[in-house]
Design a protein around this motif. Sequence first.
Motif, mmCIF file in Angstrom:
data_model
loop_
_atom_site.group_PDB
_atom_site.id
_atom_site.type_symbol
_atom_site.label_atom_id
_atom_site.label_comp_id
_atom_site.label_asym_id
_atom_site.label_seq_id
_atom_site.Cartn_x
_atom_site.Cartn_y
_atom_site.Cartn_z
ATOM 1 N N VAL A 1 0.836 -1.201 0.000
ATOM 2 C CA VAL A 1 0.000 0.000 0.000
ATOM 3 C C VAL A 1 0.870 1.250 0.000
ATOM 4 N N ALA A 2 1.956 1.234 0.752
ATOM 5 C CA ALA A 2 2.841 2.402 0.824
ATOM 6 C C ALA A 2 3.430 2.726 -0.547
ATOM 7 N N LEU A 3 3.813 1.708 -1.275
ATOM 8 C CA LEU A 3 4.362 1.918 -2.612
ATOM 9 C C LEU A 3 3.292 2.474 -3.550
ATOM 10 N N ASP A 4 2.083 1.948 -3.450
ATOM 11 C CA ASP A 4 0.980 2.467 -4.273
ATOM 12 C C ASP A 4 0.698 3.928 -3.961
ATOM 13 N N LEU A 5 0.755 4.296 -2.680
ATOM 14 C CA LEU A 5 0.522 5.689 -2.291
ATOM 15 C C LEU A 5 1.614 6.606 -2.839
ATOM 16 N N ALA A 6 2.860 6.152 -2.761
ATOM 17 C CA ALA A 6 3.967 6.954 -3.284
ATOM 18 C C ALA A 6 3.845 7.125 -4.794
ATOM 19 N N ARG A 7 3.454 6.075 -5.473
ATOM 20 C CA ARG A 7 3.282 6.171 -6.926
ATOM 21 C C ARG A 7 2.111 7.069 -7.304
ATOM 22 N N ALA A 8 1.029 7.013 -6.536
ATOM 23 C CA ALA A 8 -0.119 7.879 -6.812
ATOM 24 C C ALA A 8 0.261 9.343 -6.611
ATOM 25 N N ARG A 9 1.025 9.636 -5.559
ATOM 26 C CA ARG A 9 1.461 11.017 -5.313
ATOM 27 C C ARG A 9 2.374 11.502 -6.430
ATOM 28 N N ALA A 10 3.294 10.649 -6.870
ATOM 29 C CA ALA A 10 4.192 11.017 -7.966
ATOM 30 C C ALA A 10 3.405 11.250 -9.251
ATOM 31 N N ALA A 11 2.368 10.471 -9.472
ATOM 32 C CA ALA A 11 1.532 10.662 -10.661
ATOM 33 C C ALA A 11 0.801 12.007 -10.592
ATOM 34 N N GLY A 12 0.382 12.405 -9.397
ATOM 35 C CA GLY A 12 -0.255 13.708 -9.229
ATOM 36 C C GLY A 12 0.699 14.850 -9.527
ATOM 37 N N VAL A 13 1.944 14.707 -9.104
ATOM 38 C CA VAL A 13 2.969 15.718 -9.392
ATOM 39 C C VAL A 13 3.186 15.815 -10.899
ATOM 40 N N ARG A 14 3.311 14.668 -11.557
ATOM 41 C CA ARG A 14 3.518 14.675 -13.017
ATOM 42 C C ARG A 14 2.330 15.302 -13.744
ATOM 43 N N ALA A 15 1.126 15.020 -13.290
ATOM 44 C CA ALA A 15 -0.065 15.583 -13.925
ATOM 45 C C ALA A 15 -0.091 17.103 -13.788
ATOM 46 N N ALA A 16 0.261 17.597 -12.613
ATOM 47 C CA ALA A 16 0.266 19.047 -12.409
ATOM 48 C C ALA A 16 1.338 19.718 -13.260
ATOM 49 N N ARG A 17 2.509 19.098 -13.346
ATOM 50 C CA ARG A 17 3.589 19.669 -14.161
ATOM 51 C C ARG A 17 3.260 19.625 -15.649
ATOM 52 N N ALA A 18 2.455 18.636 -16.054
ATOM 53 C CA ALA A 18 2.048 18.522 -17.456
ATOM 54 C C ALA A 18 0.840 19.403 -17.756
#
Length: 61
Positions: free
Chosen positions: A3-20
Amino acid sequence: MSVALDLARARAAGVRAARADEPRTASPYRSDAGTARERMLWLAWNSGYDSVKPFPVDYES
């Protein structure tokens, strides 16, 4: 996956979406999902998004 890895990946995906410059509604997760896991992933995604593009607050109203 953990779950921790999934949460970290979801947060990173949010960062990428905002930067894009994607809209906040581009999240692949739902805040009203039937499972707590998906709601937590939604929170993590939004946390990442907010770290790049904070939600605007109008203090003058």
